[in-house]
Design a protein around this motif. Structure first.
Motif, PDB file in Angstrom:
ATOM      1  N   ALA A 229     -16.393 -15.505  24.024  1.00 44.01           N
ATOM      2  CA  ALA A 229     -17.427 -14.820  24.059  1.00 44.01           C
ATOM      3  C   ALA A 229     -18.788 -15.329  23.342  1.00 44.01           C
ATOM      4  CB  ALA A 229     -17.236 -13.217  23.686  1.00 44.01           C
ATOM      5  N   ILE A 230     -18.266 -15.642  21.951  1.00 43.26           N
ATOM      6  CA  ILE A 230     -19.430 -16.426  21.308  1.00 43.26           C
ATOM      7  C   ILE A 230     -19.991 -17.778  21.683  1.00 43.26           C
ATOM      8  CG2 ILE A 230     -19.825 -17.839  19.101  1.00 43.26           C
ATOM      9  CD1 ILE A 230     -17.924 -15.511  17.651  1.00 43.26           C
ATOM     10  N   GLU A 231     -19.002 -18.437  22.438  1.00 46.63           N
ATOM     11  CA  GLU A 231     -19.424 -19.807  23.304  1.00 46.63           C
ATOM     12  C   GLU A 231     -20.681 -19.441  24.166  1.00 46.63           C
ATOM     13  OE1 GLU A 231     -16.066 -21.585  24.495  1.00 46.63           O
ATOM     14  OE2 GLU A 231     -15.501 -22.409  22.722  1.00 46.63           O
ATOM     15  N   LYS A 232     -20.705 -18.152  24.751  1.00 44.66           N
ATOM     16  CA  LYS A 232     -21.720 -17.882  25.935  1.00 44.66           C
ATOM     17  C   LYS A 232     -22.964 -17.630  25.314  1.00 44.66           C
ATOM     18  CE  LYS A 232     -17.999 -16.114  28.855  1.00 44.66           C
ATOM     19  NZ  LYS A 232     -17.521 -14.918  29.804  1.00 44.66           N
TER      20      LYS A 232
ATOM     21  N   GLU B 176     -28.195  -8.525  25.887  1.00 42.33           N
ATOM     22  CA  GLU B 176     -26.455  -8.674  25.937  1.00 42.33           C
ATOM     23  C   GLU B 176     -26.054  -9.791  27.119  1.00 42.33           C
ATOM     24  OE1 GLU B 176     -23.034  -5.706  26.884  1.00 42.33           O
ATOM     25  OE2 GLU B 176     -24.716  -4.819  26.392  1.00 42.33           O
ATOM     26  N   ILE B 177     -25.178 -10.416  26.638  1.00 46.68           N
ATOM     27  CA  ILE B 177     -24.572 -11.369  27.556  1.00 46.68           C
ATOM     28  C   ILE B 177     -23.122 -11.352  27.802  1.00 46.68           C
ATOM     29  CG2 ILE B 177     -23.938 -13.947  27.565  1.00 46.68           C
ATOM     30  CD1 ILE B 177     -26.955 -13.414  27.661  1.00 46.68           C
ATOM     31  N   GLU B 178     -22.486 -10.518  26.741  1.00 42.65           N
ATOM     32  CA  GLU B 178     -20.958 -10.342  26.591  1.00 42.65           C
ATOM     33  C   GLU B 178     -20.509  -9.187  25.962  1.00 42.65           C
ATOM     34  OE1 GLU B 178     -17.178 -11.097  28.320  1.00 42.65           O
ATOM     35  OE2 GLU B 178     -19.040 -12.484  29.064  1.00 42.65           O
ATOM     36  N   ARG B 179     -19.618  -8.503  26.200  1.00 42.77           N
ATOM     37  CA  ARG B 179     -18.976  -7.643  25.476  1.00 42.77           C
ATOM     38  C   ARG B 179     -17.320  -7.550  25.607  1.00 42.77           C
ATOM     39  NH1 ARG B 179     -20.986  -1.291  25.757  1.00 42.77           N
ATOM     40  NH2 ARG B 179     -22.931  -2.555  25.699  1.00 42.77           N
ATOM     41  N   LEU B 180     -17.033  -7.308  24.446  1.00 47.41           N
ATOM     42  CA  LEU B 180     -15.556  -7.006  24.280  1.00 47.41           C
ATOM     43  C   LEU B 180     -15.199  -5.550  23.273  1.00 47.41           C
ATOM     44  CD1 LEU B 180     -14.579 -10.591  22.746  1.00 47.41           C
ATOM     45  CD2 LEU B 180     -13.928  -9.650  24.999  1.00 47.41           C
ATOM     46  N   VAL B 181     -14.333  -4.947  24.246  1.00 45.37           N
ATOM     47  CA  VAL B 181     -13.805  -3.616  23.751  1.00 45.37           C
ATOM     48  C   VAL B 181     -12.501  -3.829  23.239  1.00 45.37           C
ATOM     49  CG1 VAL B 181     -13.448  -1.071  24.244  1.00 45.37           C
ATOM     50  CG2 VAL B 181     -15.380  -2.281  25.326  1.00 45.37           C
ATOM     51  N   ARG B 182     -12.147  -3.490  22.053  1.00 44.90           N
ATOM     52  CA  ARG B 182     -10.778  -3.766  21.333  1.00 44.90           C
ATOM     53  C   ARG B 182     -10.237  -5.094  21.811  1.00 44.90           C
ATOM     54  NH1 ARG B 182      -8.402   2.469  22.232  1.00 44.90           N
ATOM     55  NH2 ARG B 182      -9.721   3.228  20.881  1.00 44.90           N
TER      56      ARG B 182
ATOM     57  N   PHE C 269     -22.223  -8.996  22.232  1.00 40.48           N
ATOM     58  CA  PHE C 269     -22.635 -10.589  22.060  1.00 40.48           C
ATOM     59  C   PHE C 269     -24.007 -10.653  22.706  1.00 40.48           C
ATOM     60  CE2 PHE C 269     -18.177 -10.341  22.005  1.00 40.48           C
ATOM     61  CZ  PHE C 269     -17.713 -11.183  20.892  1.00 40.48           C
ATOM     62  N   LEU C 270     -25.204 -11.037  21.887  1.00 34.38           N
ATOM     63  CA  LEU C 270     -26.513 -10.971  22.148  1.00 34.38           C
ATOM     64  C   LEU C 270     -26.985 -12.376  22.055  1.00 34.38           C
ATOM     65  CD1 LEU C 270     -27.936  -8.189  20.097  1.00 34.38           C
ATOM     66  CD2 LEU C 270     -27.008  -8.011  22.639  1.00 34.38           C
ATOM     67  N   LYS C 271     -27.787 -12.784  23.166  1.00 35.11           N
ATOM     68  CA  LYS C 271     -28.654 -14.081  22.937  1.00 35.11           C
ATOM     69  C   LYS C 271     -29.983 -13.770  23.137  1.00 35.11           C
ATOM     70  CE  LYS C 271     -29.305 -18.419  22.949  1.00 35.11           C
ATOM     71  NZ  LYS C 271     -28.799 -19.464  22.345  1.00 35.11           N
TER      72      LYS C 271
ATOM     73  N   THR D  18     -26.133 -13.448  18.353  1.00 34.19           N
ATOM     74  CA  THR D  18     -25.836 -12.251  17.527  1.00 34.19           C
ATOM     75  C   THR D  18     -24.793 -11.284  17.725  1.00 34.19           C
ATOM     76  OG1 THR D  18     -28.258 -12.003  16.769  1.00 34.19           O
ATOM     77  CG2 THR D  18     -26.847 -10.060  16.243  1.00 34.19           C
ATOM     78  N   VAL D  19     -23.778 -11.256  17.091  1.00 29.91           N
ATOM     79  CA  VAL D  19     -22.507 -10.200  17.481  1.00 29.91           C
ATOM     80  C   VAL D  19     -22.706  -8.980  16.713  1.00 29.91           C
ATOM     81  CG1 VAL D  19     -20.172  -9.947  17.355  1.00 29.91           C
ATOM     82  CG2 VAL D  19     -21.179 -12.119  17.682  1.00 29.91           C
ATOM     83  N   ILE D  20     -22.983  -7.759  17.575  1.00 27.88           N
ATOM     84  CA  ILE D  20     -23.007  -6.663  16.944  1.00 27.88           C
ATOM     85  C   ILE D  20     -21.692  -6.021  17.184  1.00 27.88           C
ATOM     86  CG2 ILE D  20     -24.142  -4.308  16.942  1.00 27.88           C
ATOM     87  CD1 ILE D  20     -26.605  -5.482  17.852  1.00 27.88           C
ATOM     88  N   GLU D  21     -21.250  -5.416  15.976  1.00 24.01           N
ATOM     89  CA  GLU D  21     -19.911  -4.813  16.255  1.00 24.01           C
ATOM     90  C   GLU D  21     -19.905  -3.448  15.669  1.00 24.01           C
ATOM     91  OE1 GLU D  21     -15.968  -4.593  13.193  1.00 24.01           O
ATOM     92  OE2 GLU D  21     -17.237  -6.155  13.102  1.00 24.01           O
ATOM     93  N   PHE D  22     -19.521  -2.549  16.630  1.00 23.30           N
ATOM     94  CA  PHE D  22     -19.503  -1.259  16.600  1.00 23.30           C
ATOM     95  C   PHE D  22     -18.187  -0.470  16.321  1.00 23.30           C
ATOM     96  CE2 PHE D  22     -23.313  -1.925  19.159  1.00 23.30           C
ATOM     97  CZ  PHE D  22     -23.961  -1.254  18.775  1.00 23.30           C
ATOM     98  N   GLY D  23     -18.157   0.300  15.196  1.00 21.40           N
ATOM     99  CA  GLY D  23     -16.826   0.745  14.646  1.00 21.40           C
ATOM    100  C   GLY D  23     -17.015   1.722  13.542  1.00 21.40           C
ATOM    101  N   THR D  24     -16.034   2.010  12.769  1.00 19.03           N
ATOM    102  CA  THR D  24     -15.837   2.878  11.608  1.00 19.03           C
ATOM    103  C   THR D  24     -14.751   2.213  10.751  1.00 19.03           C
ATOM    104  OG1 THR D  24     -14.079   4.388  12.356  1.00 19.03           O
ATOM    105  CG2 THR D  24     -16.339   4.825  12.864  1.00 19.03           C
ATOM    106  N   PRO D  25     -15.060   2.709   9.294  1.00 20.90           N
ATOM    107  CA  PRO D  25     -14.180   1.818   8.447  1.00 20.90           C
ATOM    108  C   PRO D  25     -12.561   2.699   8.427  1.00 20.90           C
ATOM    109  CG  PRO D  25     -16.149   2.691   7.383  1.00 20.90           C
ATOM    110  CD  PRO D  25     -16.152   2.959   8.590  1.00 20.90           C
TER     111      PRO D  25
END
Length: 107
Positions: free
Chosen positions: A102-105, A86-92, A80-82, A24-31
Motif C-alpha cells: 500500500a505504501i508503494e502506491k 486517499e489512495i489505499e486503505r487497509l483494515v486490520r 494511505f494518502l498522496k 502519509t499513512v494515517i492510523e486510526f485505533g486506540t491504545p
C-alpha cells in the motif's frame, strides 16, 4: 517522519489532512485495542527506512470527527494518502507486506 508509537495528543482536522503534501499513512485505533496492538510490529516494520512517509497515529472512537470523516468502522484502519488524497486503505492488516504494498502506491 518514521513510525510513530504514540497517538497524536491533538488529532489533525480533516481540512489539515486534505492539505498534506507527499506520502502519509494515517492510523486510526486506540491504545487498548487488541487488534491495534497486534498490528504495531507490522506497521513499524513496513515503515522502517521510509523517512519520506509521514505516519500519523490518531486515537479514534465515538464522536471523533476525523475517523468519522474517513468512515472508519474497525481498528486499526490505515489510510494511505498522496498529497491529501486517499489512495489505499487497509483494515486490520495481517502482514507487513500488505502495508508495504500500500505504501508503494503512495510513494
Amino acid at each position: 517522519m518514521p513510525y510513530t508509537s504514540r497517538h497524536a495528543a491533538t488529532p489533525p482536522t480533516r481540512e489539515s489532512v486534505d492539505q498534506l503534501t507527499g506520502a502519509t499513512v494515517i492510523e486510526f485505533g486506540t491504545p487498548w485495542c487488541g487488534h491495534c496492538q497486534r498490528a504495531q510490529p507490522l506497521i513499524e516494520q513496513a515503515l522502517e527506512d521510509l523517512p519520506d512517509v509521514a505516519h500519523v497515529k490518531v486515537e479514534d472512537g465515538p464522536g471523533q470527527r476525523l475517523g468519522r470523516s474517513f468512515g472508519v468502522k474497525l481498528w486499526p484502519t490505515l489510510v494511505f494518502l498522496k498529497d491529501g488524497k486517499e489512495i489505499e486503505r487497509l483494515v486490520r492488516p495481517g502482514t507487513a507486506q500488505s502495508i508495504h504494498e500500500a505504501i508503494e502506491k503512495i510513494s
